[in-house]
Design a protein around this motif. Structure first.
Motif, short mmCIF file in Angstrom:
data_model
loop_
_atom_site.label_atom_id
_atom_site.label_comp_id
_atom_site.label_asym_id
_atom_site.label_seq_id
_atom_site.Cartn_x
_atom_site.Cartn_y
_atom_site.Cartn_z
N ASP A 1 1.06 7.94 -5.97
CA ASP A 1 1.47 6.93 -6.93
C ASP A 1 1.40 5.53 -6.34
O ASP A 1 1.03 4.56 -7.04
CB ASP A 1 2.88 7.22 -7.43
N LEU A 2 1.76 5.39 -5.06
CA LEU A 2 1.65 4.08 -4.42
C LEU A 2 0.20 3.59 -4.38
O LEU A 2 -0.09 2.41 -4.63
CB LEU A 2 2.22 4.13 -3.00
N LEU A 3 -0.71 4.50 -4.08
CA LEU A 3 -2.13 4.12 -4.03
C LEU A 3 -2.63 3.69 -5.41
O LEU A 3 -3.54 2.85 -5.52
CB LEU A 3 -2.97 5.29 -3.50
N ASP A 4 -2.07 4.25 -6.45
CA ASP A 4 -2.45 3.85 -7.80
C ASP A 4 -1.85 2.52 -8.19
O ASP A 4 -2.29 1.91 -9.17
CB ASP A 4 -2.01 4.91 -8.81
N THR A 5 -0.83 2.06 -7.45
CA THR A 5 -0.06 0.89 -7.88
C THR A 5 -0.21 -0.32 -6.97
O THR A 5 -0.26 -1.46 -7.46
CB THR A 5 1.44 1.27 -7.96
N VAL A 6 -0.27 -0.11 -5.67
CA VAL A 6 -0.21 -1.23 -4.73
C VAL A 6 -1.50 -2.04 -4.74
O VAL A 6 -2.61 -1.51 -4.91
CB VAL A 6 0.09 -0.71 -3.31
N GLU A 7 -1.34 -3.34 -4.55
CA GLU A 7 -2.50 -4.23 -4.45
C GLU A 7 -2.98 -4.28 -3.01
O GLU A 7 -2.22 -4.07 -2.06
CB GLU A 7 -2.12 -5.63 -4.92
N ASP A 8 -4.26 -4.59 -2.84
CA ASP A 8 -4.82 -4.74 -1.50
C ASP A 8 -4.15 -5.91 -0.78
O ASP A 8 -3.79 -6.91 -1.40
CB ASP A 8 -6.32 -4.99 -1.56
N ARG A 9 -4.01 -5.74 0.53
CA ARG A 9 -3.44 -6.80 1.35
C ARG A 9 -4.33 -7.01 2.56
O ARG A 9 -4.65 -6.05 3.27
CB ARG A 9 -2.02 -6.41 1.79
N GLU A 10 -4.73 -8.22 2.81
CA GLU A 10 -5.60 -8.53 3.94
C GLU A 10 -4.78 -9.05 5.11
O GLU A 10 -3.85 -9.85 4.93
CB GLU A 10 -6.64 -9.58 3.54
N ASP A 11 -5.09 -8.59 6.32
CA ASP A 11 -4.41 -9.09 7.52
C ASP A 11 -5.29 -8.77 8.72
O ASP A 11 -5.24 -7.68 9.28
CB ASP A 11 -3.04 -8.45 7.68
N ALA A 12 -6.11 -9.73 9.11
CA ALA A 12 -7.04 -9.52 10.21
C ALA A 12 -6.32 -9.38 11.55
O ALA A 12 -6.89 -8.88 12.52
CB ALA A 12 -8.03 -10.68 10.28
N SER A 13 -5.05 -9.79 11.63
CA SER A 13 -4.34 -9.77 12.91
C SER A 13 -3.65 -8.43 13.18
O SER A 13 -3.18 -8.20 14.29
CB SER A 13 -3.28 -10.88 12.93
N ALA A 14 -3.58 -7.55 12.19
CA ALA A 14 -2.81 -6.32 12.36
C ALA A 14 -3.34 -5.47 13.50
O ALA A 14 -2.58 -4.98 14.35
CB ALA A 14 -2.80 -5.53 11.06
N ALA A 15 -4.64 -5.24 13.54
CA ALA A 15 -5.22 -4.42 14.60
C ALA A 15 -5.03 -5.07 15.97
O ALA A 15 -4.82 -4.37 16.97
CB ALA A 15 -6.70 -4.18 14.33
N ASP A 16 -5.08 -6.40 16.03
CA ASP A 16 -4.86 -7.09 17.30
C ASP A 16 -3.43 -6.89 17.79
O ASP A 16 -3.19 -6.70 19.00
CB ASP A 16 -5.15 -8.60 17.15
N ARG A 17 -2.47 -6.93 16.89
CA ARG A 17 -1.07 -6.72 17.28
C ARG A 17 -0.87 -5.29 17.80
O ARG A 17 -0.13 -5.08 18.76
CB ARG A 17 -0.15 -7.01 16.10
N VAL A 18 -1.53 -4.34 17.16
CA VAL A 18 -1.44 -2.95 17.64
C VAL A 18 -2.03 -2.83 19.04
O VAL A 18 -1.43 -2.20 19.93
CB VAL A 18 -2.14 -2.00 16.66
N ARG A 19 -3.19 -3.42 19.24
CA ARG A 19 -3.84 -3.33 20.55
C ARG A 19 -2.98 -3.97 21.63
O ARG A 19 -2.84 -3.44 22.74
CB ARG A 19 -5.21 -4.01 20.48
#
Length: 547
Positions: free
Chosen positions: A348-366
């Protein structure tokens, strides 16, 4: 109220004939086996030579039920737990009254902690002895089911033969309705033994109820995640049990959210994914990222002690918690609680949520993973060699079962499970000796695929008898025994020669070293039947406390 559909069960011509002309010699136990067959059971577990009274003959007359005998009732319950975890189907456990039943309490508590669908069918003293009096029947307890009521999900007492099919069907439905869990059916032994004129059990419906999220909660959760500046996700065992790993990945990528898994959720998210924080929630750098999230989505976890650094985890943002067990909602942190199966909620979340862009997320994980690696540089050297050898030898789809040892506490964090539902350990009440009987039970789910059990020397002594089970059935179970030298506690308990012990069961052991372990394990896992590898460990300091 009227209904425009008809879901009544129907009889085939052969079933109708059997109903009108029941075969002779049937007893109450046949109603048990016929009900189990009708619900789709194929494998039932119990102790050697001790199924509930009235059931040995019924099992022999059954056309499709296979009775698996383990050395003890406790090990049979552990095997049933593992079978239920691996298949997602109800695992049936047959027990006699009194001490045999009580011996299963720790294993059933472990099944409850893991939400494993185990259906225990237990004999009770004759019906005349029920009610709390002291009649002197063997195995008599004043209130046997009371011992299990706080451990299992539901209790279904039977007093007459006519109640057997309905009670078992209701228990079956309960076991498979989210959250899954162990259930208890109790039948007086004289009812199981007595002849019956009831027709053979045929058509049954025990379809589990679906647990859908409330749409207004889904809408609010989707809005919070889409508008978040630093969202993050913790995926627990409920994600694995709901077979929701693919949906978790799609959601994480859609909203660019880093994902950490709990120990029970290992394998729910790809280890090498750019958004994967892996399974090191106790690491201070990972903890800092999760605590700093302005919206934290927790899926299939109550954030208990093992998943929260012993309840020290202190998130500062808004929490959205998806959990099938209503008792876990907001049990440790205030949250937007969504009572739902993880798969349905993510859908249901996948049917409802809007896309969110964040190019820094993978960098923070690394950055977090690099900092964590620097902190533990050198700490994991011997353990990492063992874990790397296990990972190299074990096929990706093969399940592994781990006793609670120092190596296991490292594996919870540093072992790449690669696939969901492939790494299991005793986190509720299984204790030492869990791994081998659990691996034995899992092997019955698919006798063609290798299964690995990892045990320390204490667990080896407690569970070695199940080598006889693995050998009797020719199961592809490989048992890795890590000799625990340099243990915490200041003393070395007396321990037999483990290689000689396993050889006494007709399963010779290979003595291995860290250098030879990859080849030794690969050879054992690739061979037929059970095998044992004994690894002499170097003295080591204790692993950090779990959590």
């Amino acid at each position: 109220m009227s209904h425009d559909h008809d879901d009544r069960p129907r009889l085939t011509a052969a079933q109708a004939e059997a109903a009108l002309n029941p075969p002779p010699g049937r007893v109450g136990g046949d109603l048990v086996t016929e009900t189990l067959q009708g619900l789709g059971a194929t494998t039932v577990f119990g102790a050697v030579g001790r199924p509930a009274p009235g059931l040995p003959g019924a099992l022999r007359r059954s056309a499709s039920l296979s009775y698996v005998e383990l050395g003890t009732e406790s090990h049979a319950a552990t095997a049933a737990d593992a079978y239920g975890r691996i298949t997602g189907e109800v695992a049936v456990l047959l027990l006699s009254a009194g001490p045999g039943a009580l011996a299963t309490l720790p294993a059933l508590q472990e099944a409850a902690a893991a939400s494993a669908p185990v259906l225990a069918v237990c004999a009770q003293v004759p019906a005349a002895g029920l009610g709390g009096g002291r009649h002197g029947y063997p195995g008599e307890l004043r209130d046997q089911q009371a011992s299990f009521r706080d451990v299992v999900k539901s209790v279904h007492p039977v007093r007459t033969a006519s109640q057997i099919p309905s009670a078992i069907a209701a228990a079956w439905e309960s076991a498979l309705t989210a959250p899954h869990g162990p259930v208890w059916v109790e039948i007086p032994e004289d009812v199981l033994r007595a002849g019956t004129v009831l027709p053979p059990v045929s058509a049954l419906d025990a379809t589990p109820r679906e647990l859908y999220p409330r749409p207004e909660l889904t809408l609010v959760a989707a809005e919070l995640l889409a508008r978040a500046e630093r969202p993050a996700i913790i995926a627990g065992g409920g994600t694995v049990r709901a077979d929701a790993s693919g949906k978790l990945r799609r959601l994480a990528e859609r909203i660019a959210a880093p994902v950490a898994t709990t120990y029970g959720g290992k394998g729910a998210f790809p280890w090498e994914h750019p958004l994967s924080l892996r399974s090191w929630p106790g690491d201070r750098h990972t903890t800092a990222l999760l605590e700093d999230a302005d919206v934290l989505l927790v899926i299939g976890s109550g954030l208990g002690a093992l998943s929260s650094g012993g309840h020290t985890f202190a998130p500062r943002g808004r929490i959205v918690q998806i959990e099938a067990d209503a008792g876990k909602l907001e049990s440790n942190h205030p949250a937007l609680g969504i009572h739902s199966d993880a798969r349905e909620a993510l859908d249901d979340l996948l049917d409802t949520v809007e896309d969110r862009e964040d190019a820094s997320a993978a960098d923070r994980v690394r950055t977090v993973l690099e900092a964590a690696a620097r902190d533990r540089a050198g700490d994991l050297a011997p353990e990492q060699r063992v874990l790397a050898a296990v990972r190299e030898a074990l096929p990706d789809a093969s399940p592994s079962f781990w006793d609670l040892t120092a190596l296991t506490t490292w594996a919870w964090s540093a072992f790449d499970a690669r696939r969901p539902n492939t790494m299991h350990s005793a986190q509720g009440a299984g204790g030492p000796g869990y791994a081998l009987p659990a691996a034995t039970g899992a092997a019955f789910a698919d006798p063609t695929a290798p299964v690995l059990a990892v045990t320390g020397q204490d667990g080896a002594v407690r569970s070695a008898a199940e080598l006889a089970t693995a050998r009797r059935y020719g199961l592809p179970v490989t048992w890795l025994i890590v000799e625990d030298t340099g243990r915490a506690g200041g003393g070395e308990p007396a321990c037999p020669d483990l290689a000689a012990l396993t050889g006494a069961f007709g399963v010779p052991a290979v003595r291995s070293t860290p250098d030879s372990l990859p080849a030794d394990l690969a050879g054992a896992l690739g061979g037929p039947g059970p095998s044992v590898v004994v690894l002499g460990a170097e003295p080591r300091r204790p692993a950090p406390e779990a959590g």
